[in-house]
Design an enzyme around this catalytic site. Structure first.
Site, PDB file in Angstrom:
ATOM      1  N   SER A  31      -4.242  -3.843  -9.975  1.00  0.00           N
ATOM      2  CA  SER A  31      -3.926  -2.577  -9.437  1.00  0.00           C
ATOM      3  C   SER A  31      -3.017  -1.529 -10.081  1.00  0.00           C
ATOM      4  O   SER A  31      -2.028  -2.135 -10.861  1.00  0.00           O
ATOM      5  CB  SER A  31      -3.658  -2.642  -7.911  1.00  0.00           C
ATOM      6  N   TYR A  81       0.930  -6.409  -0.621  1.00  0.00           N
ATOM      7  CA  TYR A  81      -0.165  -6.038  -1.769  1.00  0.00           C
ATOM      8  C   TYR A  81       0.702  -5.655  -2.935  1.00  0.00           C
ATOM      9  O   TYR A  81       0.289  -6.284  -4.041  1.00  0.00           O
ATOM     10  CB  TYR A  81      -1.077  -4.944  -1.073  1.00  0.00           C
TER      11      TYR A  81
HETATM   12  C1  BGC Z   1      -5.865  -0.467  -3.204  1.00  0.00           C
HETATM   13  C2  BGC Z   1      -6.847   0.927  -2.753  1.00  0.00           C
HETATM   14  C3  BGC Z   1      -6.257   2.186  -3.307  1.00  0.00           C
HETATM   15  C4  BGC Z   1      -5.684   2.114  -4.622  1.00  0.00           C
HETATM   16  C5  BGC Z   1      -4.977   3.447  -5.204  1.00  0.00           C
HETATM   17  C6  BGC Z   1      -5.922  -0.077  -4.882  1.00  0.00           C
HETATM   18  O1  BGC Z   1      -5.412  -1.290  -5.613  1.00  0.00           O
HETATM   19  O2  BGC Z   1      -6.627  -1.441  -2.795  1.00  0.00           O
HETATM   20  O3  BGC Z   1      -6.643   0.659  -1.455  1.00  0.00           O
HETATM   21  O4  BGC Z   1      -6.993   3.179  -2.967  1.00  0.00           O
HETATM   22  O5  BGC Z   1      -5.169   0.925  -5.213  1.00  0.00           O
HETATM   23  O6  BGC Z   1      -4.035   3.640  -4.413  1.00  0.00           O
END
Ligand code: BGC
Length: 270
Positions: A155, A168
């Site tokens: 991410s 996360y």
């Molecule tokens: C998350 C999303 C978020 C995106 C940008 C992703 O890794 O799961 O919820 O919109 O990152 O912030």
């Protein structure tokens, strides 16, 4: 010569969390590129079966595979089923992931552990099983230069801190170091390991961030390219990273984020 329209022909891919969101986009793009695909799911088997049916009706190969990626016995059973069905694995896509958002002071240990277990430990377990099979089988130069490819779906939050999402963001930062460490370890054996770091891709995980025009307008302030992503944006990148077209790419992260990591606030500030 390999048909350029089917860069993954005769290869077998496994995509965790393949029945929705980014995972579904990766499954569809890989099937269209000629791979036989294992579509892993932990809930909603009907969604996995629907994708598998559609791929088969279009002339492709796919199988739905149930497993909680954070459970070692279930991961092993899933690999056994995949190998039974398609013989081996060439491409491992560690995609399954979730969010359990909470401010630090309210975050429970369960919320912390669940996110780390699925997002990080799940990637470790699946990478290990895939690498074991790559090494058992060895290289097949007519299929691919590498003996296997692992793609970790990370991410933008592997580098962008995210208040209210410490579990996360920590899991994604962890993926980066795991990916680089195992890439360094396994490169001599001709296994390529890379990450894709998606930005805001329209999927169920972030529905609240795009489902109303007001929310989407807020979100777009963070995306210089002016649109939110779609699962196929990630699927196309994954096909390239799995194909021999990226054979010299190893241990890196491909950001597919419309420029979200360009610090858009600095376009006018600073
Ligand atoms: C998350 C999303 C978020 C995106 C940008 C992703 O890794 O799961 O919820 O919109 O990152 O912030």
């Amino acid at each position: 010569m390999r048909d350029p329209k089917f860069p993954l022909q005769n290869q077998v891919a496994l995509v965790t969390g393949g029945n929705s969101g980014i995972g579904e986009g990766i499954v569809r793009c890989m099937a269209e590129a000629g791979a036989a695909v294992g579509v892993n799911y932990v809930s909603h088997p009907e969604a996995a079966e629907k994708i598998v049916d559609e791929i088969k009706r279009a002339g492709g190969k796919a199988v739905a595979l149930e497993a909680d990626v954070s459970k070692e016995d279930q991961v092993k059973a899933m690999f056994a089923q995949l190998l039974e069905e398609f013989g081996t694995i060439d491409i491992m896509v560690n995609n399954a992931g979730l969010q359990r958002d909470a401010a630090l002071l309210e975050m429970t240990l369960e919320e912390w552990n669940l996110v780390i277990d699925i997002n990080l430990t799940g990637q470790f377990l699946c990478s290990r099983e895939a690498a074991r099979e790559f090494l058992r089988r060895g290289v097949r130069p007519e299929i691919s230069c590498a003996i296997g490819k692992i793609i970790c779906v990370s991410s933008v939050h592997q580098i962008i801190p995210w208040a209210g999402h410490a579990n996360y963001a920590a899991s994604k930062g962890g993926i980066n170091m795991m990916m680089q460490s195992i890439a360094q370890e396994l490169a001599p054996q001709k296994i390529r390991i890379n990450s894709i770091a998606p930005g805001a891709i329209k999927t169920p995980i972030n529905r609240a961030a795009w489902e109303t025009p007001e929310a989407e307008a807020q979100l777009l302030k963070l995306i210089p390219y002016g649109r939110a992503g779609v699962p196929r944006d990630i699927g196309d990148a994954a096909v390239w990273l799995a194909s021999d077209k990226s054979d010299y790419v190893n241990g890196t992260t491909l950001f597919v984020d419309g420029g979200m990591t360009l610090y858009p606030g600095f376009a006018t500030g600073g």
